[in-house]
Scaffold this active site. Structure first.
Site, PDB file in Angstrom:
ATOM      1  N   GLU A 148      23.589  78.577  21.066  1.00 19.53           N
ATOM      2  CA  GLU A 148      23.448  77.120  20.995  1.00 19.53           C
ATOM      3  C   GLU A 148      22.508  76.556  22.059  1.00 19.53           C
ATOM      4  OE1 GLU A 148      27.592  75.875  18.851  1.00 19.53           O
ATOM      5  OE2 GLU A 148      27.692  76.307  20.993  1.00 19.53           O
ATOM      6  N   GLU A 187      30.077  82.536  13.964  1.00 19.58           N
ATOM      7  CA  GLU A 187      31.330  81.851  14.289  1.00 19.58           C
ATOM      8  C   GLU A 187      31.880  81.275  12.989  1.00 19.58           C
ATOM      9  OE1 GLU A 187      31.026  78.960  17.457  1.00 19.58           O
ATOM     10  OE2 GLU A 187      29.812  80.296  18.714  1.00 19.58           O
TER      11      GLU A 187
END
Length: 897
Positions: A459, A525
């Site tokens: 991220e 994820e």
């Protein structure tokens, strides 16, 4: 960079991230004597400096003890602290949990690379040591395995160096700084630096020396680095092994190597070659056993450095696993077989020690993973302790090894993408630091067979800097793939050969897979397991059999990040963000685990274990179909147990050993017989370990399948020995049978009395309910706002109609309720009562277009307070729900309040 004058300016300069730090290298063990090899990481050339150190805390640099490092400075008056450990868990500073936004939001107005001048906690550490005999008169280094976030080092008052990157080793040559007798080591640790902008992971914001600190010395000639490369041939039966070495020391030496199997047999021997700064040793190994998570076969490579006269100078050991991982025909393959990642994301975490976890913690974790059919871990979001990789090699876990890089708060604000000042992006002043982090991870971990994929971090959006990191990975190590999810938002800087996303719905993944995809798909994820959650996981695992290019995913995440906190009454509780008055915070968003922070296993793990099974068992009335989805392991490693139960009570069981080859299926008839009972008959089949392993005892269940092979006979289909007496009143209908009495009310809308053996059980009329306590994930998607009228329906439902039907052996009563939803809807409750006192309850809601999703449909039975335990025939043993019941078993269970 040789520099002897430290500067605080380095803390805000992203281009200065290491001063006098030596280059990263492989995490290899080495010894001067062959008999010391058995000591493994407690090698004699290593001196542990862990323990109690002197310590002083300051809130910022202006308040610190500036001359504490000097040789003559007396530190006897300052406090002690335990190393390794976080300072926030030892009485200093404050624990703060935060997810994406930077922890200084609302306190300081900052932009990269700047940091606060008023709040940047400083830990001043001092310890004293004498160099042990084995290290004397040798080139000696100091190794810091993990320090958060930036630190300066002095030995005997002399500046040694500076380093950033919290999660990889920082090492310095201190040979010239040491003296006879007592030496003074001083370390100044800063919680924040420019590096904090790229260490914005979803975790507690700690600081300090939280991993091991030790000295190590090297012999006069030393193998400083090893890079093992293997090339399998002859259908993976044989392998060529190249050991690329970087040497330091005396040129009047020779180097040789050999390979041993686990029984200690030498299976390959190299020629002796003369010393060179860089050299390669060659081996040819025959009839090898390959490494995989299913069969983690390891060999030991011995590298011998000898003097010209044959005397040993150094022996180096390195565990080797032979495997072949590649992208083949758009599929990720191990030995040309399609791999499925049944993974989790894992933070290093302990409720007492934070990220300073112990060997015992790691052993518990890896046994849990194996016991729950989890075969892969993403080291979210930083390199783990070196021991973790050794355990994954030994126990068999696939790894995505992730670079310590996350800058989430620089490009995503309040859920919206806004990368105007994203770091590192394409900023040239950050690129060297980013590449250094990648190199530090790769150089340490490159010889671990468990590492299949290098990750560029997490991220951090995208840009030239991360793209250059991906190029570095591919050039340095073509044998592994490269992962980075962030380019999904900016595909201009594509870094990977597979598609990776976070939290895509199963339907969205299926849409991708049906659209002629160019790359295989993984969810780096998914299944956000916060609180009471992990429902609907079967929607994802079903894709494994349906689409070859779906190759699994990594659950978010393994364990809750919660810390023990003592209340005023002395009681310890697990505390989350905000419980330490930390602001800003993301509160309990740190609680996403399959296990709780104290390593209690949550009910969610039951579902994961079942859906991650490598062997599927599908029983029927005569036997079981065994689908062995292992890539390499035959089912003869397990015993097949079968259990036949009648309404949960055992009537027959047994076991046998069956052989089903990998990626094959076979039907096995079982001697279960025929049963003509009115009760429900259930067959449970179970695969259990035939022999003990590193991670479980003999008899441990690794897979099961269950089926109702005979339904319970309907009460209409058999004669009741108990006759009912029906009593009709103006308001109530009484139903009396053998040892029971029930009263149904036309006025109250249901049962008002339920007595067995003359004992009353209920206090009020049971009512349907449509609302439940909201879960963490509910609140995250505004479920309570969207569905709140179901709360009103539960509280405001109105009883509107009643009817009854009588038969010889049963009575059926119908109650209708109107719900105050918009649009309005009705629900019908049916009670079917037999003479034996069996009451079948049916609640029917047909659904109405225009209403939000129904949170729950159930009935609320209020029992007398004296009842404190109950048993049930149903699904268990753990909590389960309509979308989280695949791993539950039908049986008889007991519970207490």
């Amino acid at each position: 960079m040789i520099n002897n004058k430290p500067s605080l300016d380095w803390l805000e300069n992203p281009e200065i991230f290491r001063v006098n730090r030596i280059d990263a290298h492989s995490d290899t063990w080495f010894y001067e004597k062959f008999e010391d090899v058995k000591l493994e990481d407690t090698m004699p050339l290593k001196q542990n400096l862990n323990g109690k150190w002197r310590f002083s805390y300051s809130e910022n640099s202006s308040l610190r003890i500036k001359e504490f490092y000097k040789d003559e400075f007396d530190v006897s008056w300052i406090d002690y602290i335990e190393v390794p450990g976080h300072i926030q868990l030892q009485g200093y500073d404050k624990c703060q949990y935060i997810n994406t936004m930077y922890p200084w939001e609302g306190h300081d107005e900052l932009r990269p690379p700047h940091i606060s001048k008023t709040y940047n906690p400083v830990g001043s550490y001092v310890t004293f040591f004498e160099v042990k005999d084995e290290l004397k008169n040798k080139q000696t280094f100091i190794s810091f395995q993990g320090v958060e976030t930036a630190f300066y080092v002095w030995v005997n008052g002399e500046f040694v160096g500076y380093s950033e990157d919290t999660f990889t080793p920082s090492e310095f040559d201190i040979t010239d700084y040491l003296r006879e007798g007592e030496n003074k080591l001083a370390v100044e640790v800063y919680k924040r630096s420019s590096a904090s902008w790229i260490e914005d992971q979803d975790f507690w914001r700690f600081s300090g020396i939280f991993r091991d600190v030790y000295l190590y010395a090297v012999p006069e000639t030393h193998v400083n680095d090893i890079f093992i490369k293997t090339d399998l041939y002859d259908d993976f039966k044989n392998a060529k092994l190249n050991a690329e070495l970087k040497m330091i020391g005396n040129s009047e030496t020779t180097v040789e190597t050999y390979l041993e199997d686990k029984e200690g047999n030498k299976i390959a021997i190299s020629e002796k070659i003369p010393f060179s700064d860089e050299l390669t040793l060659y081996l040819d190994a025959q009839n090898i056993n390959l490494w995989s998570a299913e069969e983690p076969n390891l060999y030991t490579l011995y590298i011998l450095v000898n003097k010209k006269d044959g005397n040993l100078i150094e022996v180096v050991t390195q565990k080797i696993g032979f495997r072949h991982f590649e992208m083949k025909d758009k599929i990720m393959c191990l030995k040309w077989k399609r791999i499925i990642f049944k993974g989790v994301n894992r933070h290093e975490f302990s409720a007492r020690r934070g990220r300073s976890i112990t060997k015992e913690d790691m052993l518990w974790d890896i046994k849990f993973l194996k016991q729950h059919n989890i075969n892969a871990v993403r080291t979210s979001h930083y390199p783990n302790q070196s021991l973790w990789y050794r355990l994954c090699d030994e126990y068999g876990i696939y790894l995505i090894d992730e670079t310590n890089l996350e800058s989430h708060g620089s490009w995503q604000k309040m859920g919206q993408i806004e990368p105007s000042w994203n770091v590192p992006g394409s900023l040239p002043q950050w690129q060297a630091a980013v590449l250094d982090r990648a190199s530090s991870m790769v150089e340490r971990d490159k010889n671990h067979p468990s590492v299949l994929i290098w990750s560029c971090g997490n991220e951090s959006y995208a840009g030239e800097d991360i793209y250059q990191m991906s190029k570095y990975f591919r050039k340095k190590d073509p044998s592994r793939l490269v992962h980075y999810e962030g380019v999904t938002r900016c595909r201009e800087f594509m870094t990977r050969r597979h598609e990776s996303r976070m939290y895509a719905k199963a339907a969205e993944i299926e849409e991708y897979l049906n659209d002629n995809p160019k790359k295989p798909y993984i969810s780096c994820e998914y299944m956000h397991s916060m609180g009471n959650s992990t429902g609907g996981m079967m929607k994802y695992t079903e894709l494994e059999d349906k689409y070859l290019m779906y190759q699994g995913g990594f659950i978010w995440d393994y364990g809750d990040q919660a810390l023990y906190r003592k209340l005023p009454d002395g009681k310890e509780v697990l505390a989350y963000g905000g419980d330490f008055t930390d602001r800003p915070t993301d509160y309990n968003f740190s609680g996403n685990g399959l296990i709780y922070a104290d390593r209690t296993i949550s009910p969610k793990a039951q579902e994961v274990k079942y859906l991650y099974q490598n062997v599927k068992l599908e029983p029927d009335e005569k036997g079981v179909t065994i689908k062995n989805q292992n890539l390499f392991v035959n089912t003869d490693k397990y015993d097949l147990y079968y259990i036949v139960e009648r309404d949960g009570k055992l009537i027959k069981d047994g076991y046998l050993n069956v052989s089903v080859a990998p990626d094959e299926e076979k039907y096995i008839e079982l001697p279960i017989g025929n049963y003509n009972f009115p009760e429900e008959i259930v067959l449970t089949t179970s695969l259990r370990l035939a022999q003990a392993t590193l991670w479980a005892e003999k008899g441990y269940e690794i897979a099961f399948g269950q089926k109702v092979i005979k339904e319970k006979s309907d009460m209409n289909n058999h004669n009741s020995e108990s006759k009912m007496k029906i009593i009709h009143g103006d308001v109530n209908i009484g139903v009396h049978g053998k040892d029971f009495k029930a009263i149904f009310s036309k006025q109250e809308g249901g049962i008002v009395s339920l007595r067995y053996n003359n004992k009353e059980f209920i206090t009020r009329t049971p009512k349907t309910f449509y609302w439940r306590a909201t879960t963490d994930n509910d609140r995250g998607n505004r479920h309570e706002f969207r569905c709140s009228q179901w709360l009103a329906a539960t509280m405001g439902q109105k009883y509107v109609d009643f009817s009854v039907e009588e038969f010889d052996e049963k009575i059926t009563l119908y109650y209708t309720y109107q719900l105050p939803t918009v649009p309005s809807t009705n629900v019908k409750i049916t009670y079917e009562v037999s003479g034996e006192g069996i009451i079948k309850v049916n609640v029917k809601y047909k659904g109405v277009s225009g209403l939000p999703e129904l949170p729950v449909l159930g009935m609320d039975f209020k029992l007398l307070a004296e009842f404190n335990s109950f048993s049930w025939y149903g699904m268990g043993p753990e909590e389960n729900y309509i979308d989280r019941c695949e791993g539950a078993k039908l049986g008889i269970y007991e519970s207490t309040q």
